[in-house]
Motif scaffolding. Structure first.
Motif, PDB file in Angstrom:
ATOM      1  N   ASP A   1       0.813  -1.207   0.000  1.00  0.00           N
ATOM      2  CA  ASP A   1       0.000   0.000   0.000  1.00  0.00           C
ATOM      3  C   ASP A   1       0.850   1.262   0.000  1.00  0.00           C
ATOM      4  O   ASP A   1       0.524   2.224  -0.669  1.00  0.00           O
TER       5      ASP A   1
ATOM      6  N   SER B   1      -7.126   4.378   9.333  1.00  0.00           N
ATOM      7  CA  SER B   1      -8.342   4.612   8.563  1.00  0.00           C
ATOM      8  C   SER B   1      -9.367   5.420   9.339  1.00  0.00           C
ATOM      9  O   SER B   1     -10.514   5.536   8.938  1.00  0.00           O
TER      10      SER B   1
ATOM     11  N   ARG C   1      -3.354  10.906  -7.060  1.00  0.00           N
ATOM     12  CA  ARG C   1      -4.197   9.777  -6.675  1.00  0.00           C
ATOM     13  C   ARG C   1      -3.485   8.444  -6.897  1.00  0.00           C
ATOM     14  O   ARG C   1      -3.977   7.611  -7.660  1.00  0.00           O
TER      15      ARG C   1
ATOM     16  N   GLY D   1      -5.233   3.795  -3.830  1.00  0.00           N
ATOM     17  CA  GLY D   1      -5.426   3.630  -2.395  1.00  0.00           C
ATOM     18  C   GLY D   1      -5.226   4.910  -1.599  1.00  0.00           C
ATOM     19  O   GLY D   1      -5.504   4.940  -0.399  1.00  0.00           O
ATOM     20  N   TRP D   2      -4.740   5.968  -2.261  1.00  0.00           N
ATOM     21  CA  TRP D   2      -4.404   7.211  -1.566  1.00  0.00           C
ATOM     22  C   TRP D   2      -4.948   8.412  -2.317  1.00  0.00           C
ATOM     23  O   TRP D   2      -5.120   8.360  -3.541  1.00  0.00           O
ATOM     24  N   THR D   3      -5.180   9.513  -1.619  1.00  0.00           N
ATOM     25  CA  THR D   3      -5.475  10.791  -2.265  1.00  0.00           C
ATOM     26  C   THR D   3      -4.678  11.881  -1.557  1.00  0.00           C
ATOM     27  O   THR D   3      -4.702  11.985  -0.321  1.00  0.00           O
TER      28      THR D   3
ATOM     29  N   ASN E   1     -12.608   4.640   1.667  1.00  0.00           N
ATOM     30  CA  ASN E   1     -11.599   3.621   1.954  1.00  0.00           C
ATOM     31  C   ASN E   1     -10.249   3.910   1.341  1.00  0.00           C
ATOM     32  O   ASN E   1      -9.502   2.988   1.006  1.00  0.00           O
ATOM     33  N   GLU E   2      -9.937   5.191   1.170  1.00  0.00           N
ATOM     34  CA  GLU E   2      -8.594   5.573   0.760  1.00  0.00           C
ATOM     35  C   GLU E   2      -7.937   6.281   1.936  1.00  0.00           C
ATOM     36  O   GLU E   2      -8.598   6.595   2.924  1.00  0.00           O
ATOM     37  N   ARG E   3      -6.633   6.531   1.797  1.00  0.00           N
ATOM     38  CA  ARG E   3      -5.937   7.251   2.872  1.00  0.00           C
ATOM     39  C   ARG E   3      -5.376   8.567   2.351  1.00  0.00           C
ATOM     40  O   ARG E   3      -4.832   8.614   1.249  1.00  0.00           O
TER      41      ARG E   3
END
Ligand SMILES: CC(C)(COP(=O)(O)OP(=O)(O)OC[C@H]1O[C@@H](n2cnc3c(N)ncnc32)[C@H](O)[C@@H]1OP(=O)(O)O)[C@@H](O)C(=O)NCCC(=O)NCCS
Length: 234
Positions: free
Chosen positions: A5, A95, A160, A163-165, A197-199
């Motif tokens: 991740d 999260s 982006r 899994g992340w922003t 559900n992204e981090r």
């Protein structure tokens, strides 16, 4: 956190351009960059050879800015260095949602779209939060706070990697600082990102102690030191 991740955070531009931002990418060979007006960031592979740098030069054009973001590869010697900036990558731990007092008060927070671009560009020119162009808002959701109709604070989503922003363009007009606007906007974005559900993650200049203090207070933690580099193509 699974290792796979966080690996995406070591090449956030390339991972975005190959992934969620593929529709905003121009590509040649293994190189890529954003469409004009969206962002100047460019991506190469982990260990680019001269042919790959030549591809990037062709993709960007002669004498153009090659904004390599935090990529550590150094281009051939005929690429003129334009800037070097020491920075810090910060991530949202886990999260959970933000527990800052401003986090759930969406009052006064509005979404900014294409109609708001002139105001966003004006606020950016006054506050210098980092690069922002007329189509940057297409990278994600941009939120703002108005005072008597005037945009006084904004923040939005930029890179982006899967899994992340990334939260970016955090800025408050000088006359509206210290009222919790930036805290409220960043917290609202964190809540949005976590709820899908992204981090969240961000980048900040090491010298920007006020912004680092703000992000730490909101709950962000340093992940690593980065060096931002820009070059001019031959
Ligand atoms: C950084 C910036 C966005 C802060 O905007 P702001 O709306 O004044 O920030 P807030 O009022 O939300 O401050 C939030 C918290 O950070 C704290 N804080 C703000 N600036 C601070 C500073 N310089 N040093 C220490 N703490 C600071 C506040 O005390 C507040 O804490 P609290 O909510 O727990 O009481 C604003 O100064 C700015 O636009 N700077 C120029 C652009 C920039 O550098 N952007 C960041 C790019 S990464």
């Amino acid at each position: 956190m699974m290792n796979r991740d966080v690996v995406a955070l070591d090449d956030p531009v390339g991972e975005s351009l190959r992934g969620p931002h593929a529709h905003l990418a121009r590509r040649l060979g293994r190189t890529a960059t954003y469409l004009p007006g969206v962002a100047t960031f460019a991506a190469v592979s982990a260990d680019p050879d001269p042919a790959e740098w030549a591809d990037l030069a062709r993709l960007l054009g002669r004498g153009e800015l090659a904004d390599m973001f935090s990529h550590p590869a150094i281009p051939p010697s005929d690429w003129e260095p334009v800037f070097v900036l020491e920075g810090r990558q910060m991530i949202w731990p886990g999260s959970g949602r933000p527990d800052h007092p401003h986090a759930e008060t969406g009052t006064g927070v509005v979404e900014l779209g294409a109609d708001s671009v002139p105001e966003m560009l004006d606020l950016v020119a006054r506050t210098q939060p980092g690069p922002f162009w007329p189509r940057t808002h297409e990278l994600g959701t941009y939120l703002g706070i108005r005072d008597n109709g005037t945009l006084v604070a904004m923040a939005g989503e930029r890179l982006r990697p899967p899994g992340w922003t990334e939260i970016s363009a955090v800025c408050t007009a000088p006359e509206a600082r210290g009222r919790g606007h930036a805290a409220r906007l960043v917290s609202a974005l964190v809540a949005r990102i976590v709820s899908r559900n992204e981090r969240p993650f961000m980048h900040v200049a090491e010298a920007n102690l006020g912004a680092i203090a703000l992000y730490e207070r909101l709950g962000f933690e340093a992940r690593k030191h980065v060096t931002f580099r820009g070059f001019r193509t031959p």
